[in-house]
Design an enzyme around this catalytic site. Structure first.
Site, short mmCIF file in Angstrom:
data_model
loop_
_atom_site.label_atom_id
_atom_site.label_comp_id
_atom_site.label_asym_id
_atom_site.label_seq_id
_atom_site.Cartn_x
_atom_site.Cartn_y
_atom_site.Cartn_z
N HIS A 1 -15.82 84.29 -63.97
CA HIS A 1 -15.30 83.81 -62.57
C HIS A 1 -16.40 82.58 -62.07
O HIS A 1 -16.71 82.38 -60.80
CB HIS A 1 -15.81 84.95 -61.75
CG HIS A 1 -15.13 86.30 -61.86
ND1 HIS A 1 -13.75 86.42 -62.32
CD2 HIS A 1 -15.60 87.48 -62.67
CE1 HIS A 1 -13.38 87.64 -63.00
NE2 HIS A 1 -14.40 88.55 -63.05
N HIS B 1 -9.01 89.50 -62.84
CA HIS B 1 -9.00 89.63 -64.37
C HIS B 1 -7.45 89.62 -64.87
O HIS B 1 -7.42 90.05 -66.01
CB HIS B 1 -9.58 90.77 -64.70
CG HIS B 1 -11.12 91.18 -63.86
ND1 HIS B 1 -11.05 91.77 -62.77
CD2 HIS B 1 -12.57 90.86 -64.34
CE1 HIS B 1 -12.43 91.68 -62.28
NE2 HIS B 1 -13.19 91.11 -63.16
#
Lengths: 332, 332
Positions: free
Chosen positions: A56, A218
């Site tokens: 991320h 995700h």
């Protein structure tokens, strides 16, 4: 899928080494995936820390620095850091005034932060936690009970970090963090799947004429697969969902983030921002500040998210306070 | 290919509107694609301006602000701004001490900046130009005689802008800009082609096991198509070419940029940075600062470039000087 990597099993380790190589203000705690400030924890401030799975970037280690995070723990890609490493981060960053853990709401993160905090408390560190669950798209998802924590987390880092830098005590820093959590909402969209380094293949398939609304960071399922939409339609859809959830209306003040998921060019984010601003202006909502860029990504996913946070004078002062981190610098 | 856009013909217009919506410190000159500082040109400073085709965001308008550019002109995607608009930018940004145009070496840009500068000179503005040609990969390319101007241009903006902010005269600002040009080199690699909004298809084809070394920022041909390489091999290849070209060696000091082309995640850039630092350390070259991120992109291309700039005390002071722009903020 092609990637600029070496052995996929070295991905996180080499990424963190590259970060600390680029930013001497950051260092890794030995034999961990924890990044802290090189100058050590200020002894007169509460330490605000965070962490979560890798993939991320710049979240979370990119927000370590003066005025934001005291430390960040990175797990494997899309995997929580271990409780041991979280405990070590908490112990190492405590300067004597306690530690606030900012946790994105995923079951692994919540469980490991809980255990890590307990371990550090046994060593005498005062710890509080705040769980961020800003994703308005879905209740209960893969890896999550309740809502997922996504890009609004960065605003929690900023406000809590600024409050800590003012010298506030742990209760006050936690109160500010909770205030952001209570007032922030986010929704995302994917044009393509992310590709994890280990697998090297898309996590899910989207047809060439298909996008997924409400995607998780995700690649967890969103709320709807639909045909491709224009930028304005995407902006409207995401913004409507967030504004509706927050109940923000005319006369209120907000800060927004148009966040890239990693594979989307900045130019497209600006095109979305144009519509977001137009819409908020039309609704009489005052925009204190608009962030545009890659703040919380999902590897190489093409897509974006829109975050809105209702703010008052306290939060705008904290958001405007100076900070210096790899991913966010605010001048005095 | 999916994109977050509306009508492709509105791409640049809407992108610039989104930028100025997000950054009230910037404004567009009416009926142009020129972005300038809202607070107007400082009357006690030389104005440093730049421009070029769109599709390289945050280049160039993302560098408009205190301590960097006074203005930036955007052409259509991968197309030079018109001479008329460049002339208007030069006239509008002149605060009475003259204007330095920083031009990337593409035939259209050079020709239009020349004409634009002549038009502004007829109105009494003192203008100088510096042409950046930092791409060490190829001599003479599509759109270019000589070398192409790529990511090193951002260092020219930073140093020239900082020199102007010191109150230096036009000759001095131009001298500093030329000094950066003389000491900077860049080389890039593509893993995938960019996709222009109008065409909606890849500009060129690369097989799934193929990369292109020495790629240009418009997808112009590089020096070699080769099989996929590890991140370390890519870093070595690009760095070797640049160091060899610059003749930088042990005991010298440099600033580096590991630049993403738009579709590459930040995590991969850090993995490359790790190797770049390792190599420079091993060669006894001192790294004053390492920039990692998307500074000059090629739409959604996956790939990167490595820039090295030999620096001395004058250049490091200018690079470290404060600035506040959408894409680069340096605190005092």
């Amino acid at each position: 899928m092609k990637k600029l990597i070496n052995d996929p099993t070295d991905y996180v380790d080499e990424m963190l080494d590259g970060m600390v190589a680029a930013y001497p203000e950051l260092r890794r705690l030995p034999e961990t995936e924890v990044v802290v400030r090189t100058d050590g924890p200020p002894t007169d401030e509460v330490a605000v820390v965070s962490g979560g799975g890798s993939g991320h970037e710049p979240t979370h280690a990119g927000y370590v620095g003066d005025g934001m995070l005291a430390g960040a723990a990175a797990g494997a890609v899309f995997t929580s850091p271990t409780a041991d490493q979280l405990a070590e981060m908490v112990r190492e960053t405590d300067g004597g005034r306690g530690v606030l853990c900012v946790v994105k709401n995923y079951e692994g993160d919540v469980m490991n932060f809980d255990t890590g905090a307990e371990m550090a408390e046994l060593d005498g560190v005062e710890v509080q936690q705040v769980v961020v669950d800003d994703d308005v798209a879905v209740e209960d998802s893969l890896y999550t009970s309740g809502r997922r924590g996504v890009c609004g987390t960065v605003l929690v880092h900023k406000c809590a970090g600024a409050k800590a830098a003012e010298g506030a005590d742990l209760d006050e820093v936690a109160r500010v963090a909770e205030k952001v959590v209570d007032n922030v909402g986010t929704m995302g969209v994917a044009l393509t799947s992310c590709v994890t380094p280990e697998k090297g293949e898309p996590t899910f398939e989207l047809a060439e004429d298909e996008i997924e609304l409400g995607i998780g960071i995700h690649g967890e399922p969103g709320v709807e697969r639909t045909g491709t939409m224009t930028a304005d339609e995407v902006a409207d859809t995401l913004l409507d969902a967030v504004l509706d959830d927050l109940g923000v209306g005319s006369g209120e003040e907000v800060v927004t983030i148009v966040n890239g998921m990693g594979g989307t060019p900045l130019s497209e984010l600006y095109i979305l921002q144009r519509r977001v601003t137009e819409r908020l202006d039309a609704e009489g909502i005052d925009v204190h500040d608009a962030w545009v860029g890659d703040y919380m990504t999902s590897l190489d996913m093409m897509g974006c998210s829109v975050t809105v946070c209702r703010v008052d004078d306290e939060l705008t002062d904290l958001l405007d306070a100076p900070t210096e981190t790899p991913a966010l610098t605010v001048r005095e």
